[in-house]
Write a protein that holds these residues in place. Structure first.
Motif, PDB file in Angstrom:
ATOM      1  N   PRO A  10      30.358  -0.717  66.235  1.00 38.38           N
ATOM      2  CA  PRO A  10      29.788   0.631  66.300  1.00 38.38           C
ATOM      3  C   PRO A  10      30.333   1.484  67.437  1.00 38.38           C
ATOM      4  CG  PRO A  10      28.073  -0.956  65.817  1.00 38.38           C
ATOM      5  CD  PRO A  10      29.308  -1.751  66.129  1.00 38.38           C
ATOM      6  N   GLN A  11      30.667   0.846  68.564  1.00 35.37           N
ATOM      7  CA  GLN A  11      31.170   1.614  69.697  1.00 35.37           C
ATOM      8  C   GLN A  11      32.600   2.107  69.478  1.00 35.37           C
ATOM      9  OE1 GLN A  11      30.642  -0.643  73.317  1.00 35.37           O
ATOM     10  NE2 GLN A  11      28.423  -0.812  73.060  1.00 35.37           N
ATOM     11  N   ALA A  12      33.281   1.584  68.440  1.00 39.01           N
ATOM     12  CA  ALA A  12      34.673   1.973  68.180  1.00 39.01           C
ATOM     13  C   ALA A  12      34.799   2.849  66.939  1.00 39.01           C
ATOM     14  CB  ALA A  12      35.534   0.720  68.025  1.00 39.01           C
TER      15      ALA A  12
ATOM     16  N   GLU B  63      38.218   4.317  64.973  1.00 35.29           N
ATOM     17  CA  GLU B  63      38.565   3.770  63.664  1.00 35.29           C
ATOM     18  C   GLU B  63      38.316   4.752  62.527  1.00 35.29           C
ATOM     19  OE1 GLU B  63      36.668  -0.005  63.154  1.00 35.29           O
ATOM     20  OE2 GLU B  63      37.944  -0.971  64.648  1.00 35.29           O
ATOM     21  N   GLY B  64      37.855   5.953  62.863  1.00 30.04           N
ATOM     22  CA  GLY B  64      37.637   6.965  61.827  1.00 30.04           C
ATOM     23  C   GLY B  64      36.414   6.716  60.972  1.00 30.04           C
ATOM     24  N   GLY B  65      35.406   6.073  61.533  1.00 29.82           N
ATOM     25  CA  GLY B  65      34.163   5.834  60.799  1.00 29.82           C
ATOM     26  C   GLY B  65      33.764   4.374  60.817  1.00 29.82           C
ATOM     27  N   TYR B  66      32.655   4.086  60.139  1.00 30.94           N
ATOM     28  CA  TYR B  66      32.144   2.714  60.054  1.00 30.94           C
ATOM     29  C   TYR B  66      32.763   2.056  58.815  1.00 30.94           C
ATOM     30  CZ  TYR B  66      28.667   4.551  63.337  1.00 30.94           C
ATOM     31  OH  TYR B  66      28.058   5.121  64.417  1.00 30.94           O
ATOM     32  N   LYS B  67      33.683   1.136  59.024  1.00 32.61           N
ATOM     33  CA  LYS B  67      34.438   0.547  57.924  1.00 32.61           C
ATOM     34  C   LYS B  67      34.192  -0.951  57.810  1.00 32.61           C
ATOM     35  CE  LYS B  67      38.109   4.016  58.301  1.00 32.61           C
ATOM     36  NZ  LYS B  67      39.554   4.264  58.500  1.00 32.61           N
TER      37      LYS B  67
END
Length: 262
Positions: A140-142, A146-150
């Motif tokens: 979640p902190q990245a 990463e352009g979203g939650y993947k």
């Protein structure tokens, strides 16, 4: 219920699944402590308590405040404190902030996000007496980077990388790992690749335990419900119904009646 230790937690590998739940205050910590093996003071409090759209602005002061509240409400439960974004960028900063958690709260361990790239931090912390819970997969902190939650583990390359992450963290001294947002069959392979417990969130049932955000699990958080969350009650509706009943009784002067006055 007897408080778990790192040793007894590790013995639950391939055994009775571990139950981890987030907690942010003494009130809910006390309620959750009857069933939870581990309470995680998650930086998700920034969303459910703070009303923010993500976890990134969480501070060490917030985490310490909420950790103390949780520990007061559930003194007989093993507690892990999330390290907020930006508080473990290098070994010196990570150790200074982890020491703050240990000195200023009764927390049993800290959690940091990241895989093999963070193994040197895990090693530095554990070699200085800090118990570390790792966190791999969806971080979640990245999410901005990463352009979203993947969801992770969709390719064999990602699978091999996740296994390497888990093994690197274990070798560095972590006693447990949270794996988030990973394909179920991949999470199972990751769990089988290490000898320490792997706790899943949105990662299927082939791991050594599960963690959920309490406000998601109880149906209290309405803005968004992740696909992997099972709501064990419709908490928001129940609270609203109770408050509406109170409102109606106040306005009709039904409350307080003779049973509730001196």
């Amino acid at each position: 219920m007897k408080k778990l230790t790192i040793g007894s937690i590790q013995k639950r590998k391939h055994s009775l699944p571990l139950v981890m739940i987030t907690a942010y205050d003494a009130l809910f910590a006390r309620l959750l402590s009857e069933s939870a093996d581990i309470l995680l003071v998650g930086d998700s409090l920034n969303m459910s308590f703070g009303g923010n759209p993500d976890t990134l602005s969480t501070t060490m002061d917030q985490m310490i405040y909420h950790t103390n509240a949780v520990c007061k409400g559930a003194s007989e439960v093993f507690v892990i404190t999330d390290m907020p974004f930006g508080t473990y960028c290098d070994e010196k900063t990570a150790l200074e902030n982890a020491i703050r958690v240990y000195r200023e709260t009764p927390s049993d361990a800290i959690k940091i996000e990241g895989g093999a790239d963070k193994a040197h931090l895990v090693r530095h912390l554990t070699s200085n007496g800090i118990a570390v819970c790792g966190h791999i997969g969806l971080l979640p902190q990245a999410f901005r980077a990463e352009g979203g939650y993947k969801v992770k583990g969709k390719t064999e390359e990602e699978t091999i990388s996740l296994i390497a992450d888990a093994q690197a963290i274990e070798k560095a001294g972590a006693f447990i790992i949270v794996i988030e947002g990973v394909k179920a069959n991949v999470a199972e392979r990751v769990a089988q690749s290490v000898s320490i417990p792997v706790i899943g969130i949105g990662a299927g049932n082939g791991v050594d335990g599960q963690v959920l955000v309490f406000s998601d699990m109880l149906g209290l958080y309405e803005p968004f419900v992740p696909k992997f969350v099972k709501q064990y009650m419709n908490g928001a509706a129940a609270v609203k119904e109770a408050i509406n009943s109170y409102k109606n009784e106040v306005q009709s002067k039904e409350f307080p009646n003779e049973n509730f006055i001196y």
